[in-house]
Design an enzyme around this catalytic site. Structure first.
Site, PDB file in Angstrom:
ATOM      1  N   HIS A 218       1.103  -1.579   0.158  1.00  0.00           N
ATOM      2  CA  HIS A 218       0.470  -0.511  -0.193  1.00  0.00           C
ATOM      3  C   HIS A 218       0.811   1.481   0.400  1.00  0.00           C
ATOM      4  CE1 HIS A 218      -3.515   2.380   0.771  1.00  0.00           C
ATOM      5  NE2 HIS A 218      -2.953   2.625   2.538  1.00  0.00           N
TER       6      HIS A 218
ATOM      7  N   ASP B 203     -11.168  -3.274  -0.624  1.00  0.00           N
ATOM      8  CA  ASP B 203     -10.902  -2.004  -0.908  1.00  0.00           C
ATOM      9  C   ASP B 203     -11.475  -1.535  -2.161  1.00  0.00           C
ATOM     10  OD1 ASP B 203     -10.012   0.331  -1.104  1.00  0.00           O
ATOM     11  OD2 ASP B 203      -8.139  -0.366  -0.975  1.00  0.00           O
TER      12      ASP B 203
ATOM     13  N   HIS C 293      -3.627   2.474  -4.122  1.00  0.00           N
ATOM     14  CA  HIS C 293      -5.350   1.614  -4.293  1.00  0.00           C
ATOM     15  C   HIS C 293      -4.398   0.474  -5.013  1.00  0.00           C
ATOM     16  CE1 HIS C 293      -7.216   3.449  -0.368  1.00  0.00           C
ATOM     17  NE2 HIS C 293      -6.408   4.213  -0.491  1.00  0.00           N
TER      18      HIS C 293
END
Ligand code: ZN
Ligand code: ZN
Length: 568
Positions: free
Chosen positions: A139, A193, A368
Protein backbone atom coordinates in the site's frame (compact mmCIF):
# COMPACT_ATOMS: atom_id res chain seq x y z
CA UNK A 1 -26.25 -26.76 14.48
CA UNK A 2 -25.09 -23.61 16.07
CA UNK A 3 -27.54 -21.14 17.51
CA UNK A 4 -25.19 -18.29 16.94
CA UNK A 5 -25.04 -15.93 14.05
CA UNK A 6 -22.08 -13.99 12.77
CA UNK A 7 -22.78 -10.32 12.19
CA UNK A 8 -20.77 -7.83 10.18
CA UNK A 9 -21.74 -4.38 11.40
CA UNK A 10 -20.69 -1.45 9.25
CA UNK A 11 -20.24 1.69 11.30
CA UNK A 12 -18.58 3.85 8.66
CA UNK A 13 -16.70 4.02 5.36
CA UNK A 14 -19.38 2.45 3.14
CA UNK A 15 -20.99 4.93 0.80
CA UNK A 16 -18.73 7.70 2.07
CA UNK A 17 -15.08 8.67 1.78
CA UNK A 18 -13.02 8.04 4.92
CA UNK A 19 -14.07 7.10 8.46
CA UNK A 20 -13.54 3.37 8.03
CA UNK A 21 -14.84 1.26 10.89
CA UNK A 22 -16.67 -2.04 11.15
CA UNK A 23 -17.36 -4.66 13.80
CA UNK A 24 -17.71 -8.43 13.72
CA UNK A 25 -19.98 -10.00 16.31
CA UNK A 26 -20.46 -13.66 17.14
CA UNK A 27 -22.65 -14.40 20.15
CA UNK A 28 -21.64 -11.91 22.82
CA UNK A 29 -18.18 -11.19 21.44
CA UNK A 30 -17.29 -8.32 19.21
CA UNK A 31 -14.08 -7.11 17.56
CA UNK A 32 -13.80 -3.72 15.89
CA UNK A 33 -11.71 -3.31 12.73
CA UNK A 34 -10.20 0.19 12.19
CA UNK A 35 -11.60 3.45 13.57
CA UNK A 36 -10.88 6.18 11.08
CA UNK A 37 -11.71 9.82 10.68
CA UNK A 38 -12.81 11.91 7.76
CA UNK A 39 -11.45 15.31 6.86
CA UNK A 40 -14.23 17.88 6.95
CA UNK A 41 -15.67 18.90 3.64
CA UNK A 42 -15.78 22.58 2.82
CA UNK A 43 -19.38 22.88 3.98
CA UNK A 44 -18.17 21.86 7.42
CA UNK A 45 -15.64 24.68 7.65
CA UNK A 46 -15.07 25.54 11.25
CA UNK A 47 -14.51 22.00 12.46
CA UNK A 48 -11.22 20.16 12.46
CA UNK A 49 -12.10 16.53 12.03
CA UNK A 50 -15.14 14.34 11.54
CA UNK A 51 -15.42 11.00 13.31
CA UNK A 52 -17.95 8.18 13.25
CA UNK A 53 -20.76 7.95 15.75
CA UNK A 54 -19.84 4.96 17.93
CA UNK A 55 -22.92 4.91 20.14
CA UNK A 56 -23.69 1.36 18.97
CA UNK A 57 -20.36 0.18 20.39
CA UNK A 58 -20.91 2.09 23.61
CA UNK A 59 -24.35 0.56 24.06
CA UNK A 60 -22.80 -2.88 23.66
CA UNK A 61 -19.60 -2.01 25.47
CA UNK A 62 -19.40 -5.23 27.49
CA UNK A 63 -19.21 -7.19 24.22
CA UNK A 64 -16.32 -5.29 22.62
CA UNK A 65 -13.17 -7.37 23.07
CA UNK A 66 -10.60 -5.63 20.92
CA UNK A 67 -9.77 -3.10 18.24
CA UNK A 68 -7.76 -4.36 15.26
CA UNK A 69 -5.98 -1.87 13.00
CA UNK A 70 -4.95 -2.59 9.41
CA UNK A 71 -2.55 0.35 8.90
CA UNK A 72 -1.65 3.86 10.04
CA UNK A 73 -3.67 6.06 7.67
CA UNK A 74 -5.96 8.66 9.24
CA UNK A 75 -9.06 7.20 7.61
CA UNK A 76 -8.29 4.01 9.61
CA UNK A 77 -6.83 5.19 12.92
CA UNK A 78 -7.73 8.90 13.13
CA UNK A 79 -10.66 8.41 15.52
CA UNK A 80 -8.99 5.81 17.76
CA UNK A 81 -8.24 8.30 20.57
CA UNK A 82 -11.90 9.17 20.65
CA UNK A 83 -12.94 5.50 20.77
CA UNK A 84 -10.40 4.60 23.47
CA UNK A 85 -11.37 7.56 25.62
CA UNK A 86 -14.86 6.07 25.80
CA UNK A 87 -14.05 2.40 25.52
CA UNK A 88 -10.55 1.37 26.54
CA UNK A 89 -10.25 -1.97 24.73
CA UNK A 90 -6.97 -3.69 23.78
CA UNK A 91 -5.57 -2.61 20.41
CA UNK A 92 -3.79 -4.98 18.01
CA UNK A 93 -1.67 -3.67 15.14
CA UNK A 94 1.80 -3.86 13.60
CA UNK A 95 4.56 -2.02 15.51
CA UNK A 96 4.74 0.87 13.03
CA UNK A 97 0.97 1.42 13.07
CA UNK A 98 1.07 1.36 16.87
CA UNK A 99 3.96 3.83 16.98
CA UNK A 100 2.04 6.31 14.83
CA UNK A 101 -1.04 5.73 16.97
CA UNK A 102 0.91 6.21 20.20
CA UNK A 103 1.98 9.66 19.10
CA UNK A 104 -1.65 10.51 18.59
CA UNK A 105 -2.70 8.97 21.90
CA UNK A 106 -0.01 10.95 23.73
CA UNK A 107 -1.50 14.16 22.36
CA UNK A 108 -4.72 13.19 24.12
CA UNK A 109 -3.12 11.89 27.33
CA UNK A 110 -4.20 8.36 26.52
CA UNK A 111 -0.81 6.75 25.92
CA UNK A 112 -0.47 5.58 29.52
CA UNK A 113 -3.82 3.86 29.77
CA UNK A 114 -4.06 2.33 26.29
CA UNK A 115 -3.41 -1.39 26.05
CA UNK A 116 -1.41 -1.87 22.87
CA UNK A 117 -0.42 -5.27 21.46
CA UNK A 118 2.13 -5.62 18.70
CA UNK A 119 1.43 -8.17 16.02
CA UNK A 120 3.47 -9.13 12.98
CA UNK A 121 2.48 -10.52 9.61
CA UNK A 122 1.89 -14.30 9.72
CA UNK A 123 0.99 -14.13 13.40
CA UNK A 124 -2.40 -15.16 14.69
CA UNK A 125 -4.15 -13.90 17.79
CA UNK A 126 -7.16 -15.49 19.42
CA UNK A 127 -9.82 -13.12 20.72
CA UNK A 128 -13.02 -14.73 21.98
CA UNK A 129 -14.35 -16.95 19.19
CA UNK A 130 -12.16 -15.23 16.58
CA UNK A 131 -8.71 -16.28 15.38
CA UNK A 132 -7.18 -13.39 13.48
CA UNK A 133 -4.22 -13.81 11.14
CA UNK A 134 -2.34 -10.74 9.94
CA UNK A 135 -1.19 -10.89 6.31
CA UNK A 136 1.27 -8.41 4.77
CA UNK A 137 -0.04 -6.28 1.88
CA UNK A 138 1.49 -3.51 -0.23
CA UNK A 139 0.00 0.00 0.00
CA UNK A 140 1.22 3.61 0.09
CA UNK A 141 2.58 3.30 3.62
CA UNK A 142 4.51 0.58 5.43
CA UNK A 143 3.46 -2.26 7.76
CA UNK A 144 -0.03 -2.72 6.27
CA UNK A 145 -2.01 -5.89 6.78
CA UNK A 146 -5.01 -7.75 5.51
CA UNK A 147 -6.94 -9.80 8.07
CA UNK A 148 -8.08 -13.43 7.80
CA UNK A 149 -10.51 -14.01 10.63
CA UNK A 150 -11.54 -17.55 11.43
CA UNK A 151 -14.96 -17.69 13.08
CA UNK A 152 -17.14 -20.66 14.06
CA UNK A 153 -19.10 -20.08 10.83
CA UNK A 154 -16.10 -19.83 8.52
CA UNK A 155 -13.30 -17.51 7.51
CA UNK A 156 -13.89 -13.87 6.69
CA UNK A 157 -11.19 -11.82 4.98
CA UNK A 158 -10.84 -8.05 5.41
CA UNK A 159 -8.52 -6.54 2.81
CA UNK A 160 -7.56 -3.34 4.60
CA UNK A 161 -6.17 -0.90 2.01
CA UNK A 162 -3.97 -2.42 -0.67
CA UNK A 163 -2.57 -2.42 -4.12
CA UNK A 164 -0.75 -5.39 -5.56
CA UNK A 165 2.69 -3.90 -6.13
CA UNK A 166 4.87 -6.59 -7.71
CA UNK A 167 8.03 -4.52 -7.16
CA UNK A 168 7.64 -2.75 -3.81
CA UNK A 169 10.50 -0.35 -3.10
CA UNK A 170 11.25 -2.04 0.23
CA UNK A 171 11.10 -5.53 -1.32
CA UNK A 172 8.46 -6.58 1.21
CA UNK A 173 6.27 -8.60 -1.12
CA UNK A 174 2.50 -8.83 -0.87
CA UNK A 175 1.85 -12.18 0.84
CA UNK A 176 -0.34 -13.61 -1.90
CA UNK A 177 0.54 -17.17 -0.87
CA UNK A 178 -1.20 -16.97 2.47
CA UNK A 179 -4.28 -15.40 0.92
CA UNK A 180 -4.38 -18.15 -1.69
CA UNK A 181 -4.14 -20.77 1.05
CA UNK A 182 -7.25 -19.38 2.70
CA UNK A 183 -8.99 -19.29 -0.68
CA UNK A 184 -8.15 -22.93 -1.24
CA UNK A 185 -9.65 -23.96 2.09
CA UNK A 186 -12.78 -21.89 1.55
CA UNK A 187 -13.70 -18.36 2.58
CA UNK A 188 -17.15 -17.36 3.78
CA UNK A 189 -16.90 -13.65 3.03
CA UNK A 190 -14.52 -11.05 1.62
CA UNK A 191 -14.63 -7.35 2.52
CA UNK A 192 -12.42 -5.50 0.04
CA UNK A 193 -11.10 -1.99 -0.72
CA UNK A 194 -13.08 -0.33 -3.54
CA UNK A 195 -11.28 3.02 -3.81
CA UNK A 196 -9.88 2.64 -7.34
CA UNK A 197 -12.52 0.37 -8.89
CA UNK A 198 -13.12 2.93 -11.64
CA UNK A 199 -9.57 2.49 -12.91
CA UNK A 200 -8.96 -0.28 -15.44
CA UNK A 201 -5.72 -2.22 -15.48
CA UNK A 202 -3.10 -2.21 -12.77
CA UNK A 203 -2.02 0.62 -10.48
CA UNK A 204 1.65 1.35 -11.29
CA UNK A 205 4.28 0.21 -8.82
CA UNK A 206 5.63 2.72 -6.33
CA UNK A 207 8.85 2.55 -8.36
CA UNK A 208 7.11 4.36 -11.23
CA UNK A 209 7.62 7.76 -9.59
CA UNK A 210 11.39 7.48 -9.55
CA UNK A 211 12.06 8.83 -13.09
CA UNK A 212 9.90 11.90 -12.45
CA UNK A 213 11.65 12.58 -9.17
CA UNK A 214 15.05 11.94 -10.71
CA UNK A 215 14.41 14.53 -13.40
CA UNK A 216 13.58 17.14 -10.75
CA UNK A 217 16.66 16.38 -8.67
CA UNK A 218 18.91 16.34 -11.74
CA UNK A 219 17.66 19.60 -13.22
CA UNK A 220 16.86 21.86 -10.28
CA UNK A 221 19.31 24.67 -9.64
CA UNK A 222 17.64 25.91 -6.46
CA UNK A 223 16.14 24.05 -3.53
CA UNK A 224 13.93 21.03 -4.10
CA UNK A 225 10.75 20.78 -2.04
CA UNK A 226 8.84 17.50 -2.00
CA UNK A 227 5.41 17.38 -0.41
CA UNK A 228 3.59 14.10 0.06
CA UNK A 229 1.45 12.50 2.73
CA UNK A 230 3.76 12.20 5.69
CA UNK A 231 2.92 8.52 6.09
CA UNK A 232 4.10 7.78 2.51
CA UNK A 233 7.31 6.30 3.84
CA UNK A 234 8.31 4.74 0.49
CA UNK A 235 8.07 8.18 -1.11
CA UNK A 236 10.09 9.78 1.68
CA UNK A 237 12.76 7.12 1.22
CA UNK A 238 12.91 7.81 -2.51
CA UNK A 239 13.39 11.54 -1.89
CA UNK A 240 16.08 10.86 0.72
CA UNK A 241 17.89 8.44 -1.64
CA UNK A 242 17.86 10.96 -4.49
CA UNK A 243 18.96 13.77 -2.21
CA UNK A 244 21.97 11.67 -1.20
CA UNK A 245 22.72 10.82 -4.84
CA UNK A 246 22.48 14.43 -5.96
CA UNK A 247 24.47 15.78 -3.06
CA UNK A 248 21.69 17.57 -1.23
CA UNK A 249 21.04 17.60 2.48
CA UNK A 250 17.53 16.84 3.70
CA UNK A 251 15.26 18.74 6.07
CA UNK A 252 11.88 17.52 7.33
CA UNK A 253 9.46 20.42 7.80
CA UNK A 254 6.02 20.35 9.39
CA UNK A 255 4.99 18.72 12.64
CA UNK A 256 3.57 15.51 11.21
CA UNK A 257 6.42 15.24 8.68
CA UNK A 258 8.95 15.49 11.48
CA UNK A 259 7.21 13.04 13.77
CA UNK A 260 6.39 10.31 11.24
CA UNK A 261 9.82 10.44 9.59
CA UNK A 262 11.36 10.17 13.05
CA UNK A 263 9.27 7.08 13.86
CA UNK A 264 10.00 5.49 10.48
CA UNK A 265 13.71 6.19 10.87
CA UNK A 266 13.81 4.82 14.42
CA UNK A 267 12.01 1.63 13.38
CA UNK A 268 14.20 1.00 10.36
CA UNK A 269 11.66 1.84 7.65
CA UNK A 270 13.43 5.03 6.57
CA UNK A 271 17.18 4.95 6.06
CA UNK A 272 18.93 8.30 6.26
CA UNK A 273 22.69 8.28 5.61
CA UNK A 274 24.81 9.88 8.35
CA UNK A 275 25.36 13.58 7.94
CA UNK A 276 22.51 14.01 5.48
CA UNK A 277 20.02 15.51 7.88
CA UNK A 278 19.61 19.26 8.09
CA UNK A 279 17.86 20.84 11.09
CA UNK A 280 15.02 23.23 10.20
CA UNK A 281 16.86 26.22 11.66
CA UNK A 282 19.93 25.44 9.53
CA UNK A 283 17.93 25.82 6.33
CA UNK A 284 18.38 29.55 5.95
CA UNK A 285 22.18 29.26 5.89
CA UNK A 286 22.46 26.23 3.63
CA UNK A 287 23.44 26.58 -0.03
CA UNK A 288 20.25 26.39 -2.06
CA UNK A 289 21.48 23.88 -4.62
CA UNK A 290 22.51 21.57 -1.78
CA UNK A 291 19.10 21.37 -0.09
CA UNK A 292 16.05 19.13 -0.37
CA UNK A 293 13.07 19.78 1.89
CA UNK A 294 10.40 17.21 2.67
CA UNK A 295 7.46 19.32 3.68
CA UNK A 296 3.95 18.58 4.96
CA UNK A 297 0.88 20.10 3.36
CA UNK A 298 0.30 18.46 -0.03
CA UNK A 299 -3.45 19.08 0.27
CA UNK A 300 -3.09 22.84 0.59
CA UNK A 301 -4.30 22.77 4.20
CA UNK A 302 -4.27 26.46 5.18
CA UNK A 303 -2.12 26.09 8.30
CA UNK A 304 0.28 23.46 6.93
CA UNK A 305 4.00 24.07 6.52
CA UNK A 306 3.84 24.22 2.72
CA UNK A 307 0.93 26.68 2.66
CA UNK A 308 2.84 28.89 5.08
CA UNK A 309 6.12 28.59 3.19
CA UNK A 310 4.19 29.63 0.07
CA UNK A 311 3.14 32.94 1.63
CA UNK A 312 6.24 33.71 3.64
CA UNK A 313 4.70 32.99 7.03
CA UNK A 314 6.76 29.93 8.01
CA UNK A 315 9.35 30.26 10.76
CA UNK A 316 12.18 28.48 8.95
CA UNK A 317 11.53 28.53 5.27
CA UNK A 318 10.09 30.73 2.53
CA UNK A 319 9.83 29.39 -1.00
CA UNK A 320 11.20 31.78 -3.60
CA UNK A 321 12.52 32.20 -7.14
CA UNK A 322 14.47 29.24 -8.44
CA UNK A 323 12.99 26.69 -6.03
CA UNK A 324 11.19 23.61 -7.33
CA UNK A 325 8.16 22.24 -5.51
CA UNK A 326 6.90 18.71 -6.22
CA UNK A 327 3.37 17.89 -5.06
CA UNK A 328 3.64 14.14 -4.82
CA UNK A 329 0.13 13.26 -3.74
CA UNK A 330 -3.32 12.82 -5.11
CA UNK A 331 -5.45 15.93 -5.22
CA UNK A 332 -8.25 14.77 -2.95
CA UNK A 333 -11.63 15.86 -4.33
CA UNK A 334 -12.80 18.84 -2.31
CA UNK A 335 -9.27 20.14 -1.79
CA UNK A 336 -8.71 21.43 -5.35
CA UNK A 337 -9.40 25.04 -4.45
CA UNK A 338 -6.96 25.17 -1.55
CA UNK A 339 -4.27 23.27 -3.44
CA UNK A 340 -4.46 25.37 -6.58
CA UNK A 341 -4.55 28.59 -4.56
CA UNK A 342 -1.30 27.46 -2.97
CA UNK A 343 0.14 26.48 -6.38
CA UNK A 344 -0.76 29.96 -7.66
CA UNK A 345 1.15 31.54 -4.77
CA UNK A 346 4.17 29.37 -5.55
CA UNK A 347 4.22 30.29 -9.23
CA UNK A 348 3.72 33.95 -8.33
CA UNK A 349 6.82 33.77 -6.15
CA UNK A 350 8.82 32.42 -9.07
CA UNK A 351 9.00 28.80 -7.98
CA UNK A 352 8.64 25.92 -10.41
CA UNK A 353 5.79 23.63 -9.40
CA UNK A 354 5.43 20.00 -10.50
CA UNK A 355 2.06 18.49 -9.66
CA UNK A 356 0.01 15.48 -10.76
CA UNK A 357 -1.85 15.88 -14.07
CA UNK A 358 0.53 18.65 -15.13
CA UNK A 359 3.73 16.65 -15.11
CA UNK A 360 4.96 14.65 -18.11
CA UNK A 361 6.23 11.90 -15.81
CA UNK A 362 4.25 10.68 -12.84
CA UNK A 363 5.27 12.22 -9.51
CA UNK A 364 2.57 10.29 -7.69
CA UNK A 365 1.03 6.84 -7.98
CA UNK A 366 -1.97 5.58 -6.09
CA UNK A 367 -1.73 3.18 -3.17
CA UNK A 368 -5.01 1.47 -4.03
CA UNK A 369 -5.72 -1.47 -6.32
CA UNK A 370 -7.15 -0.95 -9.80
CA UNK A 371 -9.57 -3.42 -11.39
CA UNK A 372 -7.11 -6.15 -12.37
CA UNK A 373 -5.60 -6.25 -8.89
CA UNK A 374 -9.05 -6.31 -7.31
CA UNK A 375 -9.95 -9.26 -9.56
CA UNK A 376 -6.74 -11.01 -8.60
CA UNK A 377 -7.62 -10.82 -4.91
CA UNK A 378 -11.21 -11.91 -5.62
CA UNK A 379 -9.89 -14.90 -7.56
CA UNK A 380 -7.42 -15.90 -4.86
CA UNK A 381 -9.90 -15.55 -2.01
CA UNK A 382 -12.91 -16.94 -3.92
CA UNK A 383 -15.43 -15.95 -1.26
CA UNK A 384 -19.00 -17.26 -1.01
CA UNK A 385 -20.15 -13.74 -0.19
CA UNK A 386 -18.52 -10.54 -1.37
CA UNK A 387 -19.00 -7.17 0.31
CA UNK A 388 -17.19 -4.18 -1.22
CA UNK A 389 -16.05 -1.69 1.42
CA UNK A 390 -14.05 1.57 1.52
CA UNK A 391 -15.75 3.64 -1.13
CA UNK A 392 -18.68 5.75 -2.17
CA UNK A 393 -21.83 3.98 -3.31
CA UNK A 394 -20.97 3.97 -7.02
CA UNK A 395 -17.57 2.46 -6.23
CA UNK A 396 -19.04 -0.26 -4.04
CA UNK A 397 -21.61 -0.97 -6.74
CA UNK A 398 -18.98 -1.29 -9.47
CA UNK A 399 -16.75 -3.41 -7.27
CA UNK A 400 -19.67 -5.80 -6.75
CA UNK A 401 -20.10 -5.99 -10.55
CA UNK A 402 -16.42 -6.75 -10.91
CA UNK A 403 -16.93 -9.94 -8.89
CA UNK A 404 -19.70 -11.31 -11.10
CA UNK A 405 -17.38 -13.55 -13.10
CA UNK A 406 -16.85 -15.60 -9.95
CA UNK A 407 -20.46 -16.67 -9.79
CA UNK A 408 -20.97 -20.39 -10.34
CA UNK A 409 -17.37 -21.34 -11.01
CA UNK A 410 -17.23 -25.13 -11.05
CA UNK A 411 -16.41 -27.07 -7.93
CA UNK A 412 -12.78 -28.01 -7.62
CA UNK A 413 -12.11 -31.72 -7.02
CA UNK A 414 -11.59 -32.28 -3.34
CA UNK A 415 -12.76 -28.82 -2.39
CA UNK A 416 -14.61 -28.33 0.87
CA UNK A 417 -18.31 -27.60 0.74
CA UNK A 418 -17.72 -23.93 1.27
CA UNK A 419 -15.31 -23.67 -1.64
CA UNK A 420 -17.42 -25.70 -4.01
CA UNK A 421 -20.03 -23.30 -5.25
CA UNK A 422 -18.10 -20.15 -6.07
CA UNK A 423 -19.62 -16.77 -5.40
CA UNK A 424 -23.20 -16.97 -4.10
CA UNK A 425 -24.06 -13.36 -3.49
CA UNK A 426 -22.66 -9.86 -3.37
CA UNK A 427 -23.96 -7.19 -1.01
CA UNK A 428 -23.71 -3.48 -1.75
CA UNK A 429 -24.17 -2.03 1.71
CA UNK A 430 -23.95 1.35 3.35
CA UNK A 431 -22.77 2.55 6.71
CA UNK A 432 -25.31 1.46 9.32
CA UNK A 433 -26.18 -1.82 7.60
CA UNK A 434 -25.84 -5.14 9.41
CA UNK A 435 -25.09 -8.31 7.50
CA UNK A 436 -25.86 -11.63 9.16
CA UNK A 437 -24.40 -15.05 8.46
CA UNK A 438 -25.66 -18.40 9.75
CA UNK A 439 -25.79 -21.99 8.58
CA UNK A 440 -28.38 -21.09 5.95
CA UNK A 441 -26.50 -18.25 4.32
CA UNK A 442 -26.17 -14.50 4.54
CA UNK A 443 -28.68 -11.68 4.51
CA UNK A 444 -29.13 -8.04 5.42
CA UNK A 445 -30.39 -7.87 8.97
CA UNK A 446 -31.46 -4.39 9.89
CA UNK A 447 -29.62 -1.22 10.65
CA UNK A 448 -27.84 0.41 13.55
CA UNK A 449 -27.63 4.14 14.24
CA UNK A 450 -24.61 5.73 12.57
CA UNK A 451 -23.60 9.26 11.79
CA UNK A 452 -20.84 11.80 11.82
CA UNK A 453 -19.60 13.76 14.75
CA UNK A 454 -17.67 16.92 14.12
CA UNK A 455 -14.82 17.71 16.44
CA UNK A 456 -12.97 20.89 17.08
CA UNK A 457 -9.77 19.58 18.57
CA UNK A 458 -8.24 23.02 18.78
CA UNK A 459 -4.66 23.09 19.88
CA UNK A 460 -2.82 19.83 19.93
CA UNK A 461 -2.48 19.72 23.70
CA UNK A 462 -6.17 19.83 24.38
CA UNK A 463 -7.25 16.49 25.81
CA UNK A 464 -10.10 14.41 24.61
CA UNK A 465 -12.47 15.47 27.39
CA UNK A 466 -12.14 19.01 26.17
CA UNK A 467 -12.98 18.15 22.62
CA UNK A 468 -16.12 19.87 21.60
CA UNK A 469 -18.66 17.68 20.00
CA UNK A 470 -20.45 19.89 17.61
CA UNK A 471 -23.61 17.95 17.15
CA UNK A 472 -26.89 19.73 16.79
CA UNK A 473 -27.49 19.82 20.50
CA UNK A 474 -24.22 21.56 21.02
CA UNK A 475 -24.78 24.07 18.28
CA UNK A 476 -28.11 25.00 19.82
CA UNK A 477 -26.46 25.52 23.20
CA UNK A 478 -23.42 27.53 22.18
CA UNK A 479 -24.59 29.13 18.98
CA UNK A 480 -22.65 30.54 16.10
CA UNK A 481 -20.40 33.56 15.53
CA UNK A 482 -19.84 34.96 12.04
CA UNK A 483 -17.04 37.45 11.57
CA UNK A 484 -17.72 39.04 8.18
CA UNK A 485 -15.16 41.10 6.29
CA UNK A 486 -14.76 42.53 2.84
CA UNK A 487 -11.31 42.15 1.32
CA UNK A 488 -10.14 43.68 -1.90
CA UNK A 489 -9.17 40.81 -4.12
CA UNK A 490 -6.22 42.56 -5.71
CA UNK A 491 -4.78 44.73 -2.99
CA UNK A 492 -5.52 42.39 -0.09
CA UNK A 493 -6.83 45.44 1.80
CA UNK A 494 -9.80 45.24 4.11
CA UNK A 495 -12.36 47.62 2.69
CA UNK A 496 -14.75 48.05 5.62
CA UNK A 497 -14.48 47.38 9.37
CA UNK A 498 -15.33 43.74 10.15
CA UNK A 499 -18.87 42.89 11.17
CA UNK A 500 -19.57 40.38 13.93
CA UNK A 501 -22.89 38.58 13.68
CA UNK A 502 -23.99 36.12 16.36
CA UNK A 503 -26.89 33.66 16.42
CA UNK A 504 -27.87 31.64 19.45
CA UNK A 505 -24.71 32.81 21.19
CA UNK A 506 -25.29 35.05 24.18
CA UNK A 507 -22.17 36.65 25.62
CA UNK A 508 -22.74 38.27 29.01
CA UNK A 509 -22.78 41.81 27.67
CA UNK A 510 -23.36 41.82 23.94
CA UNK A 511 -22.13 45.32 23.08
CA UNK A 512 -18.61 45.20 24.50
CA UNK A 513 -18.28 41.64 23.21
CA UNK A 514 -18.93 42.58 19.61
CA UNK A 515 -16.63 45.56 19.96
CA UNK A 516 -13.78 43.50 21.40
CA UNK A 517 -14.28 40.68 18.88
CA UNK A 518 -13.99 43.26 16.12
CA UNK A 519 -10.71 44.44 17.60
CA UNK A 520 -9.42 40.88 17.71
CA UNK A 521 -10.21 40.41 14.02
CA UNK A 522 -8.54 43.71 13.16
CA UNK A 523 -5.45 42.74 15.12
CA UNK A 524 -5.29 39.40 13.31
CA UNK A 525 -5.49 41.22 10.01
CA UNK A 526 -2.80 43.70 10.96
CA UNK A 527 -0.42 40.94 11.94
CA UNK A 528 -0.91 39.12 8.63
CA UNK A 529 0.98 39.70 5.41
CA UNK A 530 -0.84 40.81 2.24
CA UNK A 531 -0.29 37.38 0.77
CA UNK A 532 -1.93 35.76 3.76
CA UNK A 533 -4.83 38.17 3.51
CA UNK A 534 -5.25 37.29 -0.14
CA UNK A 535 -5.37 33.62 0.79
CA UNK A 536 -8.82 33.21 2.25
CA UNK A 537 -8.12 29.73 3.54
CA UNK A 538 -5.24 31.01 5.66
CA UNK A 539 -6.83 34.21 6.85
CA UNK A 540 -10.09 32.50 7.80
CA UNK A 541 -8.19 29.93 9.81
CA UNK A 542 -6.18 32.64 11.62
CA UNK A 543 -9.30 34.63 12.44
CA UNK A 544 -11.06 31.51 13.66
CA UNK A 545 -8.16 30.50 15.92
CA UNK A 546 -7.75 33.98 17.44
CA UNK A 547 -11.46 34.53 18.00
CA UNK A 548 -11.85 31.08 19.50
CA UNK A 549 -9.13 31.81 22.05
CA UNK A 550 -10.77 35.13 22.93
CA UNK A 551 -14.28 33.69 23.26
CA UNK A 552 -13.08 30.77 25.35
CA UNK A 553 -11.37 33.12 27.78
CA UNK A 554 -14.33 35.47 27.95
CA UNK A 555 -17.25 33.10 28.13
CA UNK A 556 -16.06 29.49 28.48
CA UNK A 557 -18.42 28.83 25.58
CA UNK A 558 -17.53 27.24 22.31
CA UNK A 559 -19.70 28.61 19.56
CA UNK A 560 -19.13 27.56 15.98
CA UNK A 561 -16.97 30.28 14.42
CA UNK A 562 -17.38 30.66 10.69
CA UNK A 563 -15.42 33.55 9.15
CA UNK A 564 -17.08 34.87 6.01
CA UNK A 565 -15.01 36.78 3.47
CA UNK A 566 -16.63 38.88 0.81
CA UNK A 567 -14.41 39.47 -2.17
CA UNK A 568 -14.75 43.01 -3.48
ZN1 ZN B 1 -4.62 3.59 3.48
ZN1 ZN C 1 -8.05 3.98 3.56
Amino acid sequence: MTEHKLQAIFLGGLGEFGMNIMALRYGDDMVVIDTGMMFPETELLGVDIVIPDISFLLENREQVRALILTHCHEDHIGAVPFLLSELNVPVYATPFTLAVLEKRLAEHDLAETAELHEVHPRETVAIGPFRIEFIHVTHSTVACVMLAITTPLGVVVHSGDFKVDPTPTDNELFDLHTIAEYGKRGVLALFSDSTNVERPGFTPSERAVRPGFEEVFAESQGRVFVSCFTSSVHRLQLAVDLAAEYNRKVAFIGRSMASISEIAHRMGYLEIPDGLLLRPHELAQARRERVAVLIAGSQGEPMSALSRAAVDSHKHVAISRGDTVVLSARIIPGNEKGIFRMVDHLFRRGAHVVYPDASPRPVHVSGHASQEEQKLILNLVKPRYFIPIHGEYRQLFRHAQLAEHLRGIPARPGASAAAAGGLEETFVLESGDVLEFDDHGARKAGRIPVGRRCIDSGSIDEVVEEMVIRDRRHLSEDGIVLPILAINRFSGKVETPPEIVTRGFAPGEPEPFVERAREIVLRTLESSSDEEKADYGVIKEKIRADLKRFINQQTARRPLILPVILEV
